[in-house]
Each structure stands twice: as C-alpha cells, then as structure tokens.
Design a protein around this motif. Structure first.
Motif, PDB file in Angstrom:
ATOM      1  N   SER A 163       0.831  -1.208   0.000  1.00  0.00           N
ATOM      2  CA  SER A 163       0.000   0.000   0.000  1.00  0.00           C
ATOM      3  C   SER A 163       0.858   1.249   0.000  1.00  0.00           C
ATOM      4  N   ALA A 169      -3.324   4.006  -4.894  1.00  0.00           N
ATOM      5  CA  ALA A 169      -3.964   2.838  -5.514  1.00  0.00           C
ATOM      6  C   ALA A 169      -4.142   3.043  -7.012  1.00  0.00           C
ATOM      7  N   ASN A 174      -1.968  -3.681  -7.306  1.00  0.00           N
ATOM      8  CA  ASN A 174      -2.375  -3.346  -5.948  1.00  0.00           C
ATOM      9  C   ASN A 174      -3.841  -3.718  -5.721  1.00  0.00           C
ATOM     10  N   HIS A 175      -4.681  -3.347  -6.684  1.00  0.00           N
ATOM     11  CA  HIS A 175      -6.108  -3.690  -6.582  1.00  0.00           C
ATOM     12  C   HIS A 175      -6.284  -5.202  -6.505  1.00  0.00           C
ATOM     13  N   ILE A 191      -7.076   0.046   0.686  1.00  0.00           N
ATOM     14  CA  ILE A 191      -6.723   0.797  -0.520  1.00  0.00           C
ATOM     15  C   ILE A 191      -6.929   2.260  -0.254  1.00  0.00           C
ATOM     16  N   THR A 195     -10.230   5.225  -5.502  1.00  0.00           N
ATOM     17  CA  THR A 195     -10.651   4.039  -6.251  1.00  0.00           C
ATOM     18  C   THR A 195     -11.834   4.371  -7.138  1.00  0.00           C
TER      19      THR A 195
END
Ligand SMILES: [Zn+2]
Ligand SMILES: [Zn+2]
Length: 968
Positions: A163, A169, A174-175, A191, A195
C-alpha cells in the motif's frame, strides 16, 4: 483465529523479545542480536516473525528500516517500527505498549529451507546513506509448526509495504492483491487514494475510442465483482434479460445507417491512374502506398520520433508498446534488409494493408511488394526465415492458398508469425494466413479490391498517382470505416478485450504466485490456490487459459497480451443477447451523434526536411462548422500572404474574408448604418498575430488535455491550444488588408469611436481617442478604453496596405520600420481560406515557459510509472534491471522515463524514484535550460508549423507543413 489466541501470540512475542535482548553482542557499531523467531511452517511455505527493541534514536518511518538478507533462504522480508502495529489486534497492541515504552521493530518474512539465518537491518536517516543498525542471527527449525498469527502478521506487513508503494492505488496489481490475496489472510482490503477513478469510468467496450490498457484495469475490477457498468450497458443487459433466449446470429445485427457519397456520379468522365498493388487490396482494408522504401523508413522514423515521444507525451503516458519492433519482428522483415532490397532494385514499390488499427494489442499486418527480381527476393526471405528458425524458436512450414504454395515461419507465441506468397511479380508477406487469403481473393476478383472501388478511384482524382507532392499515400476507405464500426469487428474486438482483461488478472496472479512461491505457476495451480478470486475468468470465445514456461498467460484462441489473435481469425457467428443489445445501443448512439456521411480519408505525405501532410475533407452537408467556414471565407480560395508579420511573432492566424459575409456581420452593419462609416477601403484579408513575450499565467496541462479531448482526441490539438492559451496575455496585433490606405487612415478615429460606448451609458465605460506624434511621417492613433478600473490601450496605424491594430505601440513602429527596410517574415504566399502558423524559432522569452511546461509534463508522465515500479522493486523485491522486461510480459508495454531516467530504489530515502525526476514525495525536474531530452530536442528541431485550409471544388483541402531546422 480467535481474539484470545491473538492475545496469546502477542504475549509470547513479548517474551521472545525479552530473551533476545539479553543475547545482544556488539560488533563494530552495529550490535548483533541472537533471536529466536516465531515460526509458522506448512510444507514448503514458511513464515517467521521477530520483534526486537530498537536502539534509542533509530529512525522509524516506514522506508527507514530495510532488511538485508546475509544468510539463509529468506525472502519477502519486511521490517516495520512499532507504530505500524506489531499485532493484528488493537487490544493486544495496548498491552504491548504497557510493557514496553521504547520503540519496537517487527521483522516478518518468508523462508524456504530451514537452518541458520542472518539479517542486517539498515537504517536510513534523512539525507544520509543507509547504515547498519543491527544484525539479527537466528535459526529456522525443521518440521511443520502451526502458529497462524505469524502468517497473518507477515501478510499484514506485506500489505502495508504494498500500500505504501502505491498510496493512491493507481496500479492494478495493488487492486488485485488487496481484493484477492488480502482476504485469504483474513485481512480487510486496504486501498488508499481514489478508487472511484475506476468506478466512474466503466469499461465501455463499444466506445469509438478504445484505450486498451485503461479498459483492462477496469475489466479486472469487473471480474473481481467491483467494477462499474455504464448506464448504456446496464440498459442493454436489462433488455437482454427481458428478451431471454440463447443468443442472436451475427447476421441479424446491422451497423450504423449512414449514407455514402455518390462516388460513381462524382467520378463521371474521370479515369484516374491507380497504384498497381491496389488491385490486390480488399476494399474494406486500410492501405498505405509507398513510392520508395526510403520514404517508408523516413516515415517510420518520424512516427517513432513523434509517436514515440510527442504523442505519448500528450497522452501523458510513459509506456512504450514497441509496435514497430513487434511487427517487423513478427514478419521477419527488418528495415535494414528492406533498404537493401530497394537499393538493389529487387523491389520497386510497396504497400501496407490491414483490417484494423489495433497494432498495440496485436492484429494482422500485410506488406505487398512489387518485384523486379523475384528469385532474389525469395532467396533473401528464405535466409530471414532460416534465421528465425535457428534463433527465435519458430517452425518452418508450407501452406496452400487457392492452389498457390506459400512458405511460413511461426512461433507458438506469435512473436514470429510470417506467411509469404509470391504471385508473379508481386510478393505478399503477412502476419496472418487468413489476411493473406483475403489478398489472394481480391487479386482474383473474388473480393472487391481498392482498384475497383469508386471511393478510392475518386480520391485518386484529387490526389493523383505519381504526383511530385506524394511520397506516401494513406487511404482509409468508406467500407473500411464501415467495417470497423460494424457488428463483426465491434463485438469481436469487445470479446478480445474481455479476454485480454482476464489475462491481465492472470498475469497479476502469476506475478504474486512467483513472488510468493518462487517458481512459475500453472493455470490450474492459480485457479485451485484461490489466486484468481472466487469467480474464475472465462474467455468469451471459450478459449482455454494457460501459463507458458516464461510465465506469460495465454488464451488458446486469443493468444497473449500485445500479440492478440487478429479479430478476423476468431470465428464469430452467434452473439449473446447481451452483446446484441450492447451493440444495438452503440448503433443507436452512433446514429444519433454521427449522422454525417462516412467519409473516406485520403492522406498524402511528402517527406524530407519539410514535411507536408495533406488531406481532403469531402463537402459536408448540413454541418454548421463547414457551412460557417464556407460563409466566412466564401467557397473559393483567396490569397493568404505573410505580409506585415513581425519577426518576433510566434503565432499568426490569417484568413480570407468573403465581402458578403463581412457586410452581414452585426459589427459592420452597426458601423455603416448607425455611424455612417464607409468601409469601401476594406480588403479581404485579416490576420491575428501574437508576439513573443513574458507569460504571466499558463493553462495547466490538465486543462489542455481536457480541451484536447473536447476537440476530438487528436493528440496534437492540446499542443496548439496550449500555445494559444498561454499566449492570451502576449502582445497581439490584428492586421486587415486595405484597398485604399488614405481612406483607411482617415477612418481610424471614427472606427475607434464607433467601437466605444453608445450614448446613455454611464461613466463606467469610456473611450478617448487621440493621435501620437507621427512615426516615419505616418500618423499613429491611440484609443483608451476604460471599463471600471481596467484600462486597455489600442494603437492603430496603416502600414503599407494593412491597417494594424496592436496592443503595444512598439509593434506598430517596428512594423513601420520593417516596411521601409523590407524586413519581416519571408513573404510566403499561399492560396487558401485560412492559415495558422506557429513560428517555433521565434520563441525566445516564451521558450522558457514552454520548456518548463514540457519538463513538467514529462515528469508527470514519468511518475505514473512509479507505483508499478515501487510494487515490483520494493513490494516484490525484484532487481532493478529486470523491471522493464517483467512489465512488458505482465502488461504488454515497457515503462520508461521520457527524459531518459531509470527507476531505482533510492539508496538515500529508500523510496522508488526516477533518477531524473525523483520520487512522488520528492519530485525534481531538470533545469529549464536542459534540452537534452528527446522530446525537447524534437520540439526544438522545429522551425515553423503551418496549417492551412482551402476550399476547392472537391472539398476542403487541409495542409499541414512542418518545417524543420536545417543541419539536423
Ligand atoms: Zn480468449
Ligand atoms: Zn523520469
């Protein structure tokens, strides 16, 4: 795991720490501590945790502590100071705080083989280089042991590190990790950032402009159950559900209902000469004709230089899809070899053709050669093919198309994919066998060819064959544009994109598997191990997924990212009701907003020191933009002269005015009717010019980008708009041609007065007019406009045959001086209706602002790569020199810094940074004077860019001329 158990684990940890502290031995400044780690081990998967007291005053911010493995089979090791939590539970943490007042550090990691291990913890302090803080020596025991808290805590530290590598993000890995892997360790997804970026932009696979990379990210989210659907899609899906059934035959769908121009009628009585190769190009494909290989190479170089730098720059993306290397590698045709063939007169002409423009994603691409010496061509190609077999893992084969034998070299991953047929004095080399079959069919008149197509023949009357102005001719036919928005291509491409989205998810899963298990997975392992989420990705065409020995995911039907199977090679006969509904929604939308003719596009290019690009816009009917322009300048071209343009002019917009238009404008009606002003002296040319100067404000890149998108997503427009926008507060002057200079001079005071306030207005708007001392015997007038507190002064005079109105006095006096000395811009004259010139070489004061702006854009583009680089280098511990290759196989592009920097873990700060642009938290940028970057070199190599519109009987001819500085 129960809460009580977690507390128990925490208490154990504290005991271990106390024991460890006793065994501290100091060796040369960095104390060596022998510790007993807590271990969770299940087969080949081992986890360890060590908690120790940090020496007083040690740095604790997250990147400050860096573990370095000295001994033992350790990996994915992270060290974090206590404030980031040494336990998975808040209560336990409170207890810990009670027992220890000093700073603690928790080190977690994975291990393979048990045995002795040693870690050095490096500490970074601001500005200094990292110093060893302490060494931890420990032993990892044999055998399995169940201590799940250790496993969880390792995952939590890994989550914190990932993170912090991508705090906003931005990267899809990462997602992926947060949504699929974190829950496996009982962690909630963490996150940061925005987003909503993904949710607000649902993947519209049927939009006209498809950005594959962006869509793949959104598709992955949709797969993981968190994506958004656009209102159009939702409506379509709802409709499909209501309709039910098991799909629709493709033939039941029809494309947008738009008319074509009556080309047959327009052609009447004309028989244009055509390129010989046009007889073998199917009419629904694009075509690029070259008269000379040198021109092809020049164009390819130019596209690399521009496409590779400038255009990507404008899209603010620092991603290199390596299209040129990819396609020439597939075909086994390198430029050096082609040059030789032309030089030796083996080949006389050449054409490119293909079914779609998806070169980035992977598509068919065909080259046709007109041969002079077919035996030498064959021998040469045989040699290339033998090299591909020997060095690139390709297999040689033969095939038959319509009774004709051809040869091929193909590798399973399609990195080599070359099919050749030699037909008489023509050779065809294609990346796709079905594409080659279409060429043969067109040549045998089983498919309509360009040579027979009325639209192409008509375009060749506008741009005649063998014209000296032509080196390259690019043609996008009416049927080609129609095919691209037709159901076969749209739905085929949408399916391909969905499959590519699946492969992006598989690539992320494989990357994590490889980091965690230190070997390549199989697809079955990923699926069984939960690495692909709860719902397994399914290819919309029922292809099967696999991962090859190099770790690249592939679909049995769609191949792999960057080398996707051409749309035309995947059969499509039935579509789902959902797809049918989505496509119908697309057509409805298209018919609503794009009701114009399908216009074929012909582009003529002249290469060299000066590059000229011409295209003809066929008359648009009931188009307000076209009609407006036609009304303004009349439907006939006038004269556009660069007279009365000062050398320090940076931008000049010149137009030819139709007298009829002028007399109808409100301003002129107002002048003539209410003020009784005669405008007989007024000519038909007008120009607005901007001079070099200090700019007080500039429009940000974002606004430029937005404007650019508004204007039509062409990548060059933001550049032009940016120049114009930043020039708003530069010295400007307007010139108008006059037929009778004496009358014009007399009219100036009254003209000014007429522009001023009318009777009955208050004092808030006022004008006064006076004349200045004559300059070189010519009168000079000044008008002072006052509106509240703002005062605008305009200067006017007649210089030669131009009335000049300027925002500064020296502009006019300089023009008067230049008129007597015959100086000024080279008095070029063109036929046309409107012309825009950008004089790049006149940028002096402006250059600094422009360069600074470029440098900023480059930095922004470069920094978009930082999250991925941080994940790879820090989160997964990948070596710096493997970043580019690993990303290409993961995403199908290479991340690169447009200013030539490299991505590294900064030894000073521990953050991932570009060697030129620094890190996210500490960005830096080269000094303005630094002009070494390829993009700036390119921009600075320009002398002048000219864009001209001219009404001709055939339509609106547009010409773009790029003059480059000599001595490049
Ligand atoms: Zn597939
Ligand atoms: Zn950089």
């Amino acid at each position: 795991m129960s809460r009580r158990m977690i507390i128990a684990v925490a208490v154990c940890t504290l005991l271990v720490v106390s024991l460890a502290a006793v065994a501290a031995v100091t060796t040369g400044g960095a104390p060596s501590v022998t510790v007993t780690p807590q271990v969770h081990r299940n087969g080949d998967q081992g986890y360890f945790r060590i908690v120790v007291q940090l020496p007083h005053g040690a740095p604790t911010a997250p990147p400050a502590l860096v573990p370095h493995v000295d001994e033992g089979d350790l990996y994915l090791v992270n060290a974090l100071a206590a404030q980031t939590g040494n336990d998975v539970d808040d209560e336990a943490e409170e207890e810990g705080d009670g027992a220890h007042t000093g700073q603690e550090m928790t080190v977690t990691g994975r291990f393979g083989h048990p045995g002795p291990a040693r870690l050095t913890i490096l500490a970074r302090s601001a500005g200094g280089s990292p110093k060893p803080l302490m060494t931890l020596a420990f032993n990892l025991p044999e055998g399995d042991s169940a201590n799940p808290g250790v496993r969880t805590e390792w995952a939590r530290q890994q989550q914190i590190v990932l993170s912090s590598a991508d705090p906003e993000a931005r990267d899809s890995f990462n997602h992926y990790w947060q949504r699929v892997i974190a829950p496996q360790y009982g962690l909630a997804k963490s996150i940061g950032g925005d987003t909503a970026r993904f949710r607000s932009e649902p993947p519209d696979l049927y939009s006209i402009f498809t950005g594959a990379a962006a869509i793949q990210e959104s598709l992955q989210l949709e797969l993981l159950g968190e994506g958004a659907q656009s209102p159009v899609q939702q409506k379509a899906i709802k409709k499909a559900k209501e309709g039910g059934g098991d799909g629709v035959p493709l033939s039941a769908l029809t494309g947008p209902a738009v008319k074509s121009h009556p080309f047959r009628e327009m052609l009447k009585g004309k028989s244009p000469q055509l390129p010989a190769l046009a007889a073998s190009i199917p009419t629904d494909q694009y075509a690029v004709f070259f008269s000379d290989i040198k021109k092809e190479i020049e164009l390819a170089d130019l596209m690399d230089e521009w496409g590779g730098n400038l255009l990507r720059q404008m899209e603010t993306s620092a991603r290199d899809f390596r299209v040129r290397e990819k396609v020439s590698g597939q075909l086994c045709l390198e430029n050096s070899w082609l040059t030789k063939l032309f030089g030796d007169r083996v080949v006389t002409a050449m054409a490119f053709t293909g079914n779609d423009p998806f070169l980035k994603e992977g598509t068919d691409f065909t080259i046709l050669f007109a041969l002079k010496d077919r035996e030498r061509f064959r021998k040469q190609l045989e040699k290339r093919y033998a090299e591909a077999v020997a060095g690139r893992g390709a297999a040689r084969s033969e095939f038959t198309v319509a009774g004709k034998r051809g040869m091929a070299v193909v590798s399973p991953d399609r990195r080599v994919s070359s099919y050749t047929l030699i037909l008489g004095d023509m050779a065809v080399v294609s990346t796709s066998r079905p594409a080659l079959e279409r060429i043969v069919a067109a040549g045998e008149k089983r498919l309509p060819s360009l040579a027979e197509a009325d639209d192409f023949r008509y375009m060749r009357t506008i741009f005649p064959q063998n014209a000296p102005e032509e080196d390259v001719f690019i043609y996008l036919s009416d049927p080609h544009i129609r095919a691209l928005v037709g159901p076969r291509w749209k739905i085929g491409e949408a399916r391909r994109m969905r499959c590519a989205g699946n492969m992006a998810l598989i690539a992320n899963a494989r990357l994590w598997f490889k980091a965690e298990r230190r070997r390549e997975p199989t697809f079955t392992e990923l699926a069984a191990g939960g690495y692909l989420g709860k719902k397994l990705p399914v290819c919309p065409d029922h292809g099967e997924y696999a991962i090859d020995k190099n770790g690249e995911p592939a679909c049995s039907l769609h191949n792999r990212p960057g080398f996707l199977t051409p749309v035309g090679e995947v059969p499509l006969e039935r579509v789902t009701s959902e797809e049918a509904a989505q496509y119908r929604a697309f057509v409805e939308n298209y018919n609503r907003y794009w009701t114009q003719f399908f216009d074929p596009i012909g582009i003529r290019v002249k290469m060299g020191q000066d590059i000229r690009i011409q295209t003809c816009i066929l008359p648009l009917i009931e188009n307000s933009w076209y009609d407006g322009l036609a009304a303004f300048s009349g439907r006939n071209p006038g004269n556009l002269a660069e007279t009365a343009v000062l050398p320090r002019t940076v931008v000049s917009l010149r137009g030819h005015m139709a007298p009829e238009w002028l007399t109808k404008t409100d301003l002129v009606r107002h002048l003539t009717e209410q003020n009784g002003l005669s405008l007989d002296w007024l000519g038909d040319e007008v120009a607005l010019n901007l001079c070099d100067g200090q700019v007080l404000f500039t429009l940000g890149g974002r606004a430029m980008g937005m404007l650019g998108q508004e204007v039509g997503r062409s990548s060059l427009e933001p550049l032009v708009i940016g120049y114009l926008a930043s020039a708003l507060n530069l010295p400007t002057y307007l010139t108008v041609k006059v037929n009778d200079p004496r009358q014009a001079v007399e009219a100036i005071p009254r003209l000014f007065h007429a522009l001023g306030p009318q009777h009955g207005r208050g004092d808030d708007f006022a004008i006064e007019t006076y004349s200045l001392e004559d300059h070189r015997g010519r009168p000079l007038y000044v008008a002072n406009f006052t509106l509240f507190v703002v005062k605008l002064r305009l200067y006017a005079a007649v210089v030669g045959d131009r009335l000049v109105i300027a925002s500064r006095r020296d502009v006019i006096t300089d023009l008067m001086d230049a008129a007597t000395k015959k100086q000024g811009k080279s008095g070029a004259q063109h036929e046309g209706n409107m012309e825009l010139s950008v004089y790049r070489s006149a940028f002096k004061e402006l250059a600094e602002v422009v360069n600074l702006g470029w440098q900023e854009d480059q930095r922004h583009a470069c920094q978009q790569n930082l999250p991925l680089a941080a994940i790879m280098l820090k989160g997964l511990g990948m070596p710096e020199d493997s970043l580019s290759k690993a990303t290409f196989s993961l995403r199908g592009y290479q991340p690169y810094c447009p200013a030539g920097g490299r991505y590294i873990v900064d030894p000073q700060t521990g953050a991932v940074a570009c060697t030129v642009h620094g890190s996210r938290s500490r960005p830096r940028q080269p000094a303005v004077g630094d002009e070494s970057s390829p993009t700036l070199k390119l921009v600075n190599s320009l002398e002048k860019v000219n864009a001209r519109l001219a009404f001709t009987p055939e339509g609106l001819m547009t010409t773009l001329e790029i003059r480059r500085k000599s001595g490049r």
